[in-house]
Design a protein around this motif. Structure first.
Motif, short mmCIF file in Angstrom:
data_model
loop_
_atom_site.label_atom_id
_atom_site.label_comp_id
_atom_site.label_asym_id
_atom_site.label_seq_id
_atom_site.Cartn_x
_atom_site.Cartn_y
_atom_site.Cartn_z
N GLU A 84 3.21 23.37 20.31
CA GLU A 84 3.55 24.81 20.33
C GLU A 84 5.28 24.87 18.71
O GLU A 84 5.62 25.65 18.94
CB GLU A 84 3.60 25.72 20.83
CG GLU A 84 5.07 24.48 22.97
CD GLU A 84 4.57 24.31 23.65
OE1 GLU A 84 4.99 23.63 24.29
OE2 GLU A 84 2.92 23.76 23.42
N MET A 85 6.00 22.89 19.35
CA MET A 85 6.72 23.69 18.93
C MET A 85 6.66 23.48 17.31
O MET A 85 7.59 24.04 16.42
CB MET A 85 7.95 22.57 18.69
CG MET A 85 8.66 22.36 20.50
SD MET A 85 9.28 21.23 20.58
CE MET A 85 10.35 21.59 21.87
N PHE A 86 5.39 22.87 16.61
CA PHE A 86 5.44 22.71 15.08
C PHE A 86 5.49 24.51 14.68
O PHE A 86 5.67 24.52 13.49
CB PHE A 86 4.04 22.57 15.00
CG PHE A 86 3.93 20.40 15.29
CD1 PHE A 86 4.56 20.12 14.21
CD2 PHE A 86 4.19 20.44 16.89
CE1 PHE A 86 4.94 18.51 14.34
CE2 PHE A 86 3.87 18.47 16.74
CZ PHE A 86 4.18 17.99 15.36
N THR A 87 4.99 25.61 15.56
CA THR A 87 5.03 26.78 15.17
C THR A 87 6.93 27.22 14.74
O THR A 87 6.38 27.61 13.29
CB THR A 87 4.35 28.10 15.84
OG1 THR A 87 2.87 27.20 16.19
CG2 THR A 87 4.61 28.96 15.45
N ARG A 88 7.48 26.74 15.51
CA ARG A 88 8.58 27.16 14.73
C ARG A 88 8.76 26.19 14.05
O ARG A 88 10.04 26.85 13.07
CB ARG A 88 9.31 26.48 16.24
CG ARG A 88 11.05 27.04 16.07
CD ARG A 88 10.68 28.45 15.97
NE ARG A 88 12.77 28.71 15.89
CZ ARG A 88 13.36 30.07 14.84
NH1 ARG A 88 12.55 30.34 14.11
NH2 ARG A 88 14.14 30.04 14.57
N TRP A 89 9.10 25.36 14.36
CA TRP A 89 9.52 24.09 12.79
C TRP A 89 9.01 25.18 11.42
O TRP A 89 9.72 25.20 11.37
CB TRP A 89 8.85 22.65 13.41
CG TRP A 89 9.22 21.74 12.11
CD1 TRP A 89 9.84 21.29 11.99
CD2 TRP A 89 8.25 21.60 10.23
NE1 TRP A 89 9.98 20.24 11.07
CE2 TRP A 89 9.04 20.33 10.01
CE3 TRP A 89 7.27 22.49 9.91
CZ2 TRP A 89 9.19 20.37 8.43
CZ3 TRP A 89 6.88 21.66 8.54
CH2 TRP A 89 7.35 20.68 8.20
N LEU A 90 7.37 25.21 11.48
CA LEU A 90 6.83 25.98 10.28
C LEU A 90 7.63 27.35 10.04
O LEU A 90 7.27 27.39 8.86
CB LEU A 90 5.90 26.24 10.34
CG LEU A 90 5.02 24.54 10.14
CD1 LEU A 90 3.60 24.84 10.33
CD2 LEU A 90 4.84 24.54 8.77
N ASP A 91 7.71 28.29 10.72
CA ASP A 91 8.58 29.63 10.51
C ASP A 91 9.64 29.31 9.65
O ASP A 91 10.05 30.13 9.03
CB ASP A 91 9.43 30.16 12.12
CG ASP A 91 7.82 30.79 12.68
OD1 ASP A 91 6.27 30.49 11.97
OD2 ASP A 91 7.30 30.98 13.24
N LEU A 92 10.35 28.00 10.68
CA LEU A 92 11.84 27.92 9.72
C LEU A 92 11.92 27.39 8.67
O LEU A 92 12.29 27.50 7.87
CB LEU A 92 13.16 26.74 10.45
CG LEU A 92 13.43 27.22 11.92
CD1 LEU A 92 14.30 25.85 12.76
CD2 LEU A 92 14.60 28.37 11.80
N PHE A 93 10.72 26.13 8.76
CA PHE A 93 10.80 26.05 7.22
C PHE A 93 10.23 27.23 6.33
O PHE A 93 10.50 26.69 4.89
CB PHE A 93 9.69 24.65 7.14
CG PHE A 93 10.00 23.42 5.98
CD1 PHE A 93 10.51 22.95 5.66
CD2 PHE A 93 8.83 23.90 4.80
CE1 PHE A 93 10.80 22.32 4.87
CE2 PHE A 93 8.48 22.39 4.02
CZ PHE A 93 9.39 21.99 4.14
N ASP A 94 9.57 27.50 6.55
CA ASP A 94 9.00 28.76 5.76
C ASP A 94 10.37 29.82 5.23
O ASP A 94 10.49 30.19 4.25
CB ASP A 94 7.76 29.78 5.88
CG ASP A 94 6.44 29.77 6.07
OD1 ASP A 94 6.46 27.94 5.76
OD2 ASP A 94 5.76 29.42 6.88
#
Length: 137
Positions: A84-94
């Motif tokens: 589930e951390m990949f969602t946060r990673w991608l949100d920050l990256f976006d």
């Protein structure tokens, strides 16, 4: 003859996005602790990590051959990384892409990051010990 860039970016732009992104990661309460645990808070270690990630993206986007590594092995080998951390990673990256690049270029890089993120997330999920029937997606 070299291949044209996958996305019209320069290495300097890639480096700026990576630097800005990881400054945000270090402050993030969800994924920051995982990175800080793995890399510490030593500035020299972070510069080395950011240079390696810049090489990764330069390879993926500009077809440079400056990166050597196995992101799947690295990510699936860190038990603190949860799918589930990949969602946060991608949100920050976006958010970082949107703040650093024109909309169309940010959208192209985001699409590539999301494809890579899905693969890394699947690798992490596959390394979680399962009890019971397999989880099919």
């Amino acid at each position: 003859m070299p291949l044209p860039p996958r996305i019209p970016l320069t290495r300097a732009q890639i480096e700026q996005v990576v630097t800005t992104f990881y400054a945000r990661v270090r402050r993030d309460t969800v994924i920051g602790p995982v990175f800080l645990n793995s890399l510490s808070d030593d500035a020299a270690i972070w510069r080395t990590h950011e240079a390696k990630i810049t090489d990764f993206w330069a390879n993926a986007i500009l077809h440079e051959r400056s990166y050597s590594g196995n992101p799947m092995m690295v990510h699936s080998g860190i038990s603190a990384i949860k799918p589930e951390m990949f969602t946060r990673w991608l949100d920050l990256f976006d958010d970082t892409l949107a703040g650093e690049l024109p909309d169309q270029i940010a959208a192209q890089w985001s699409a590539l990051a999301h494809r890579i993120g899905r693969g890394l997330r699947m690798g992490v999920e596959m390394n979680i010990p399962q009890s019971g029937p397999p989880i099919l997606h």
